[in-house]
Design an enzyme around this catalytic site. Structure first.
Site, PDB file in Angstrom:
ATOM      1  N   SER A 255      41.556  36.670  38.571  1.00 39.33           N
ATOM      2  CA  SER A 255      42.082  36.072  39.796  1.00 39.33           C
ATOM      3  C   SER A 255      42.480  34.613  39.551  1.00 39.33           C
ATOM      4  O   SER A 255      43.246  34.325  38.634  1.00 39.33           O
ATOM      5  CB  SER A 255      41.051  36.226  40.912  1.00 39.33           C
ATOM      6  OG  SER A 255      41.616  35.959  42.176  1.00 39.33           O
ATOM      7  N   HIS A 396      41.036  44.623  43.550  1.00 35.65           N
ATOM      8  CA  HIS A 396      41.020  43.317  42.895  1.00 35.65           C
ATOM      9  C   HIS A 396      39.609  43.052  42.373  1.00 35.65           C
ATOM     10  O   HIS A 396      38.713  42.662  43.126  1.00 35.65           O
ATOM     11  CB  HIS A 396      41.432  42.260  43.932  1.00 35.65           C
ATOM     12  CG  HIS A 396      41.623  40.883  43.380  1.00 35.65           C
ATOM     13  ND1 HIS A 396      42.718  40.530  42.624  1.00 35.65           N
ATOM     14  CD2 HIS A 396      40.865  39.762  43.499  1.00 35.65           C
ATOM     15  CE1 HIS A 396      42.629  39.245  42.311  1.00 35.65           C
ATOM     16  NE2 HIS A 396      41.511  38.757  42.810  1.00 35.65           N
TER      17      HIS A 396
END
Length: 416
Positions: A255, A396
């Site tokens: 991320s 994610h």
């Protein structure tokens, strides 16, 4: 050659829960041409074009790291030779800047496999601190500022005992160690707390003449630059540790820390492999696609991550002199891996793949193959040679599937 996106993007995206003002329609990604890589020869790339592009990223995206920060000091504060049931040796190393005492320094946790001498090492920052990465109860609890989270048991911006091991699924230490690799990590908030004014208590204020009164100017570094600097200081230490093969370091991040690993990896060539996990906008995903998170969204929500003038490209990505295929290309000819997740449309999975695809011609200058394929591969089907890529099932996150690919990738490229 300027490559029109209109002819290169696939027709449709995977389903995505709509968010107001966010595009998830491939038909609306636009057809702005990508900046020209201006390829000639490998020598020209190395001596001229690469430095030009690196400077553009400093000036327009991440900012330039100051050259006069100071010499780091390394102090091994604890060693445990029978960590994880005897599998590894665990060390804690405090890294400080004696000439910059206002910075409290960072605490690195290093696991090296006892079965391997001079192990290659994965190097990355964590979101939750060393105690969240490891499940060992004797890892010191971080006392630094953290983002409030009921889910992660962070109360009043501080870790609690209940936060222990909460990030361990993203750091499968036993898997990595059993494959013969070491792991070095530190809490990214040790370098700079991740909020708009966090720099005032972190590295950037400590090394600035104006301290907490600094007004950051265009081309000066943001938090990603500071975090990247921290990764390089970990590399400094690892090259002194006899249990680590300092010539085989792989930088990894997820991320916003995937953006960080990319920026650290392209600046510091001691990282022989660079790994981006779901790094999205401001990372591996192409700016000009306008799919999922955009420059406008990210610079409004997290302006402190970037150099100030990156926000000038909010809604005007085509005006930026770089795009992220150029960031991937800066790693050449070193191996680089880009990963996406099937449900992570916010990070623009296709844009991440296309950055690798469009960077591949730079690798060809060095006689090396890039992602190899023309179209984004099927889910859970890794592709690529010197530019690896996969899109895996799920959200994610960082999973065992991701780590398996990274370990296999490093093993293949670093085979004796």
């Amino acid at each position: 050659m300027r490559t029109p996106l209109f002819f290169l993007l696939a027709a449709s995206a995977l389903a995505q829960t709509p968010r107001p003002g966010v595009n998830y329609d491939e038909a609306k990604v636009g057809n702005d041409p990508l900046p020209d890589l201006k390829l000639t020869t490998a020598d020209d790339w190395t001596q001229k074009r690469r430095p030009e592009i690196l400077k553009l990223f400093e000036n327009h995206v991440y900012g330039k790291t100051p050259a006069d920060i100071g010499t780091p000091k390394f102090e091994v504060t604890a060693t445990k030779t029978d960590a994880l049931g005897g599998l590894a040796t665990r060390k804690f190393i405090h890294i400080s800047l004696p000439s910059r005492p206002a910075w409290p320094g960072m605490d690195v946790m290093l696991y090296t496999p006892n079965a391997v001498k001079n192990a290659p090492c994965f190097v990355g920052l964590s979101f939750g601190g060393n105690h969240a990465v490891s499940t060992e109860a004797d890892v010191p609890l971080s006392t630094r500022w953290m983002r409030e989270s009921k889910e992660k048991n962070i109360v009043d911006h501080r870790a609690t005992e209940a936060t222990r091991g909460t990030e361990s699924s993203r750091w499968p230490l036993e898997m990595i160690l059993k494959r013969g690799f070491a792991v070095a990590t530190a809490y990214y908030g040790d370098i700079e707390p991740d909020h708009a004014d966090g720099w005032k208590e972190g590295l950037r204020a400590a090394v600035s003449k104006e301290g907490a009164n600094t007004v950051w100017k265009a081309g000066e570094w943001g938090a990603i630059g500071a975090w990247s600097w921290g990764l390089s200081r970990i590399a400094d230490y690892l090259q002194t540790d006899p249990q680590v093969d300092g010539s085989h370091l792989a930088v990894i991040g997820h991320s916003r820390l995937g953006k960080t690993s990319l920026w650290a990896g392209v600046q510091d060539t001691r990282f022989g492999i660079v790994i981006s996990n779901d790094s999205g906008e401001g990372g591996a995903a192409l700016m000009r696609r306008d799919f999922g998170e955009t420059t406008a969204i990210i610079t409004k929500a997290f302006p402190h991550w970037f150099t100030p003038n990156y926000a000038d490209y909010a809604g005007k990505a085509a005006d930026c002199p770089v795009d992220m295929h150029m960031l991937i290309a800066l790693a050449a000819p070193r191996p680089i891996y880009i990963a996406s997740a099937a449900e992570d449309h916010w990070a623009d999975q296709k844009g991440e793949f296309l950055s690798g695809k469009f960077a591949s011609p730079v690798y060809a200058l060095f006689g090396k193959k890039g992602v190899v394929v023309d179209a984004q591969p099927a889910i859970d089907t890794p592709v690529g040679d010197f530019i690896g890529y996969h899109i895996r099932t799920g959200k994610h996150d960082v999973t065992d599937f991701d780590w398996t690919q990274y370990i296999d990738f490093a093993t293949r490229h670093w085979a004796k």
